[in-house]
Enzyme design. Structure first.
Site, mmCIF file in Angstrom:
data_model
loop_
_atom_site.group_PDB
_atom_site.id
_atom_site.type_symbol
_atom_site.label_atom_id
_atom_site.label_comp_id
_atom_site.label_asym_id
_atom_site.label_seq_id
_atom_site.Cartn_x
_atom_site.Cartn_y
_atom_site.Cartn_z
ATOM 1 N N ARG A 156 -4.181 0.303 -4.108
ATOM 2 C CA ARG A 156 -2.919 0.424 -3.370
ATOM 3 C C ARG A 156 -3.091 1.350 -2.154
ATOM 4 N NH1 ARG A 156 1.508 -2.152 -4.482
ATOM 5 N NH2 ARG A 156 2.764 -0.470 -3.617
ATOM 6 N N TYR A 183 0.819 -1.222 0.000
ATOM 7 C CA TYR A 183 0.000 0.000 0.000
ATOM 8 C C TYR A 183 0.852 1.270 0.000
ATOM 9 C CZ TYR A 183 -3.401 -3.546 1.077
ATOM 10 O OH TYR A 183 -4.169 -4.674 1.020
ATOM 11 N N ASP A 184 0.470 2.185 -0.908
ATOM 12 C CA ASP A 184 1.160 3.480 -1.023
ATOM 13 C C ASP A 184 0.461 4.570 -0.225
ATOM 14 O OD1 ASP A 184 2.776 2.281 -2.959
ATOM 15 O OD2 ASP A 184 1.285 2.746 -4.518
ATOM 16 N N THR A 185 -0.864 4.431 -0.100
ATOM 17 C CA THR A 185 -1.661 5.474 0.551
ATOM 18 C C THR A 185 -2.312 4.884 1.792
ATOM 19 O OG1 THR A 185 -2.081 6.524 -1.579
ATOM 20 C CG2 THR A 185 -3.565 7.102 0.235
#
Lengths: 297, 297
Positions: free
Chosen positions: B237, B17-19
């Site tokens: 993501r 995960y980016d966010t």
């Protein structure tokens, strides 16, 4: 359901019923204004030796202060003719719940409710206590709950605030603490129009707890039991007169009484006749209890 | 649904995960106490160049005062990383309802809510106005409703009282006046335990009116729209971390994000595993967001 209109309609109504139960707000008066013709209608019933009882969900007043309201409006009434949901709640706590003497009730409500509790010898907290009538910030860490509180009782409280709601909520999260409401009328007919009612006072607690209170007032049977404990009457010769379908009319119907809806209060004619009529149906309806005067002619 | 436990679990979460969207009360802190390991967990995410957003239903604070809370607790945060239901409500009024500039909002709520309305150029009444923060008796005849009021907005208001409720009720009975709630969380996790939440503040009005408010905060889409208007991200993501199934996890699930439930707030483990588990299911659950520190090892 019959709409009353002719003098004969009202005369036969007078013949049929010996016991007349009246809701007050929206039937006898609107706020501090008498409904037109009410003194004459009540006098007519008294002249014909009818038993008159006043059955109100208003829990802001005790029976004694309710009697004063009758006096001020020039209406004859005795304290033992008056049944309020504050009184019924106190009777419920003492005789149905049989709450031990050392137990206490946390009150979200007003002076009349406290007076009825005191008459039944029930200890209470909250209510009109100045410490709980505040808009100051509430902190749980500064609150010492009384371990003897066995019930929270909510009625219409125009001094409702976050401190009272938070204390009531904290008590109700404890095991075994009973959640009672004098009544759950959603609105209250003040002299100048509708305001939030007792149901709106217990609603925050019901929301926060995820459970509903046991409501004592009309249409609950508790109120009828309270009346029957003091006055014996034949339900088939008794009539409940009210302005609300979901309280007054439902109450009379459940009790096996006849019912008369008047349109001087909450209910509009469109709720009793036509395509959007309620499923709660009165035996009769008429514009106003003042119409009973037609029986005199 | 996967229970996270090993260092590898947390490492792969970090990769996936980016966010990262975080609820605050019950996740990052409990009242004024930081949850153990939160600074390290957030630093870990920042070190890995993750985008961090704080998404709270708490409408008692504006984003600016929320930022101050982060500062006081020693947590890094930017105002534009914070999304509160007060802000989302103001954005809803100005951009979705497109309320004309001369129209006003009657507020049952606190200073933070008023600040967000002001930032969006929305006129407001009620709220912290001393005239409406009183336990004095309310009489409809003394109240001159402002004809320009187009909406009533309710948030958590620890100064709630019968005058505010009566005014709000009177406005909401007028044709076309919109009934909004910042959020309808039934309870609020204070530093010392649960208290009635924003849902308990709008509940009296919902009861008296017989209709529910449109709620802006989690799990409503309005809150997600608000975030997406400022930050673009790939939902596949992105992960929503929260302590409430019916707000945080529901919000993430509806938005197509992954979700991580932590047990430092409202939800008990029995609500996610076992025979009485909720139908709202997070992608993952773990005891505390502090557990993310295991990914460092």
């Amino acid at each position: 359901m019959a709409r009353l209109s002719s003098a004969q309609d009202y005369k036969s109504l007078l013949d049929k019923y010996d016991t007349w139960l009246f809701d007050c707000d929206g039937v006898l008066w609107q706020g501090d204004r008498l409904v037109d013709g009410v003194p004459e209608a009540l006098n007519l019933l008294r002249t014909h030796k009818k038993r008159i009882l006043f059955v109100t969900n208003n829990a802001t007043k005790s029976r004694k202060s309710y009697k004063k309201k009758f006096d001020q409006l020039g209406l004859e009434a005795q304290v033992d003719e008056v049944f309020g949901s504050a009184y019924a709640s106190a009777v419920y706590l003492s005789t149905v719940m049989k709450m031990p003497k050392h137990k206490k009730v946390y009150v979200v409500g007003m002076k009349g409710l406290e007076e009825e509790l005191e008459e039944e010898g029930i200890q209470h907290l909250g209510g009109t206590d100045p410490a709980d009538n505040t808009l100051a910030e509430f902190h749980l860490k500064d609150f010492q709950p009384d371990p003897d509180v066995g019930a929270v009782l909510c009625g219409l409280d125009t001094s409702v605030n976050y401190t009272k709601l938070s204390k009531a909520f904290t008590y109700l999260r404890r095991p075994g603490v009973v959640f009672l409401a004098t009544n759950i009328d959603s609105t209250y007919p003040s002299a100048d129009g509708l305001l939030p009612g007792a149901g709106a006072i217990s609603a925050p607690l019901a929301c926060a707890l995820g459970r509903e209170p046991l409501s004592i007032g009309k249409p609950a049977e508790t109120m009828m039991d309270c009346i029957k404990a003091k006055h014996q009457f034949d339900p088939t010769r008794a009539i409940m007169v009210g302005d609300r379908l979901n309280t007054d009319i439902e109450f009379g119907n459940r009790g096996g009484l006849s019912t008369l809806l008047v349109l001087t209060g909450i209910t509009h004619e469109s709720e009793v006749v036509g395509p959007h009529a309620s499923t709660t149906v009165p035996t009769y309806f008429t514009n106003s209890i003042g119409d009973l005067r037609a029986a005199i002619s």
